[in-house]
Design an enzyme around this catalytic site. Structure first.
Site, short mmCIF file in Angstrom:
data_model
loop_
_atom_site.label_atom_id
_atom_site.label_comp_id
_atom_site.label_asym_id
_atom_site.label_seq_id
_atom_site.Cartn_x
_atom_site.Cartn_y
_atom_site.Cartn_z
N ASP A 128 0.80 -1.22 0.00
CA ASP A 128 0.00 0.00 0.00
C ASP A 128 0.84 1.27 0.00
O ASP A 128 1.99 1.29 0.45
CB ASP A 128 -0.88 0.03 1.26
CG ASP A 128 -2.08 -0.87 1.15
OD1 ASP A 128 -2.11 -1.75 0.27
OD2 ASP A 128 -3.01 -0.71 1.98
N HIS A 154 -6.21 3.33 -4.29
CA HIS A 154 -6.11 3.55 -2.83
C HIS A 154 -6.43 5.00 -2.49
O HIS A 154 -5.89 5.56 -1.53
CB HIS A 154 -4.71 3.16 -2.37
CG HIS A 154 -4.59 2.89 -0.90
ND1 HIS A 154 -5.56 2.24 -0.16
CD2 HIS A 154 -3.58 3.17 0.00
CE1 HIS A 154 -5.17 2.13 1.09
NE2 HIS A 154 -3.98 2.70 1.22
N HIS A 194 -4.94 9.36 0.01
CA HIS A 194 -5.02 8.52 1.22
C HIS A 194 -5.97 9.14 2.25
O HIS A 194 -5.65 9.25 3.44
CB HIS A 194 -3.63 8.31 1.84
CG HIS A 194 -3.56 7.07 2.69
ND1 HIS A 194 -3.92 7.07 4.01
CD2 HIS A 194 -3.17 5.81 2.42
CE1 HIS A 194 -3.76 5.86 4.53
NE2 HIS A 194 -3.30 5.07 3.57
N HIS A 207 3.52 -2.51 3.21
CA HIS A 207 3.62 -1.16 2.67
C HIS A 207 4.93 -0.94 1.90
O HIS A 207 5.99 -1.36 2.36
CB HIS A 207 3.53 -0.12 3.79
CG HIS A 207 2.18 -0.05 4.43
ND1 HIS A 207 1.77 -0.94 5.40
CD2 HIS A 207 1.13 0.80 4.23
CE1 HIS A 207 0.53 -0.64 5.77
NE2 HIS A 207 0.12 0.41 5.07
#
Length: 273
Positions: free
Chosen positions: A96, A147, A151, A243
């Site tokens: 991510d 995503h 964010h 991540h």
């Protein structure tokens, strides 16, 4: 007239008492949240293409500032479902908050070396700054996931039109880097799912993507802690959250060869599609 006024006043008081008791006796509205997870700040973009949502303040990917407190999900009705398992014994890896100019290339190098494909959940502002990394992700056979534009942890609490504009802008930016790119999944930052976010993602042709294993690598534990947490939490079909963006990912990168090798031997690793 005095007698009539007294009767009217009594009726008004009675109505207020009954109404108040009814209001106080109502049960709480159901709050829906399938999975809670950490929210990592994404890097702010210095400029954004026309028509994109305005980014909210955040920290830089290389900074160590803690992420903002995740908002509470809104009260809502209906069911919320995200994909949290692969549907087979094999495990899937997801990364991510990228693309990140330092860590994404190193993660891609590592995945190529161990012969594994993964899903990359991309932040629109990062895509805008590093489109060549998105091109490499696609070129090397990995899967793409939206995503959000910047964010936004609270995106799911916004009106559907605002959610759609955000996801559309992110998809456009990804496809500006890679024309015609297939964007299979949407992952809400922090796992702060709402019925509205689920609905809009599906209307845009994206499957809501959750996870089953979270080693909390965004908190920057040691590489050994990340490896141990993943191995201990993993089960057949797990989707692992890691991540490659949002900060210093040295520990995640150091943990990956060992944990990937062990997962590969025990379960096998599959690419989400």
């Amino acid at each position: 007239m005095t007698h009539r006024a007294a009767i009217v006043s009594a009726l008004v008081v009675l109505a207020l008492l009954v109404g108040g008791r009814w209001a106080l006796g109502r049960g709480p509205v159901e709050t829906l949240l399938v999975e809670t997870g950490p929210g990592m700040p994404a890097a702010p973009s210095t400029s954004a293409p026309p028509g994109t949502p305005s980014p909210s303040p955040s920290t830089s990917p290389g900074g160590g500032t803690p992420s903002p407190k995740a908002p509470k999900p809104p009260a809502a009705g209906g069911s919320i479902e995200t994909r949290r398992l692969t549907g087979s014994k094999k495990i899937a890896l997801t990364f991510d908050d990228g693309p990140h100019p330092t860590w994404t290339p190193k993660v891609l190098d590592m995945l190529r070396k161990v012969g594994v494909k993964a899903t990359f959940c991309l932040v629109g502002t990062e895509v805008h700054q590093y489109p060549a990394l998105v091109q490499r992700i696609v070129r090397e056979g990995h899967t793409l996931c939206n995503h959000t534009w910047h964010h936004e942890l609270d995106l799911g609490t916004k009106p559907e039109a605002e959610i759609r504009a955000n996801l559309d802008a992110t998809n456009r930016e990804i496809r500006r880097a890679v024309p015609g790119a297939k964007i299979t999944f949407f992952r809400h930052p922090g796992g702060m799912w709402t019925a509205a976010a689920i609905k809009v993602a599906r209307e845009l042709g994206m499957t809501p993507l959750g996870w089953d294993v979270d080693p909390l690598d965004w908190k920057k534990p040691s590489a050994e802690a990340i490896r141990t947490r993943v191995i201990n939490q993993a089960r057949p079909g797990s989707i692992v959250l890691l991540h490659d963006g949002g900060g210093d990912r040295a520990a995640t990168l150091a943990a990956c060869p060992s944990l990937v090798g062990e997962l590969k031997r025990k379960y096998g690793i599959v690419l989400l599609r």
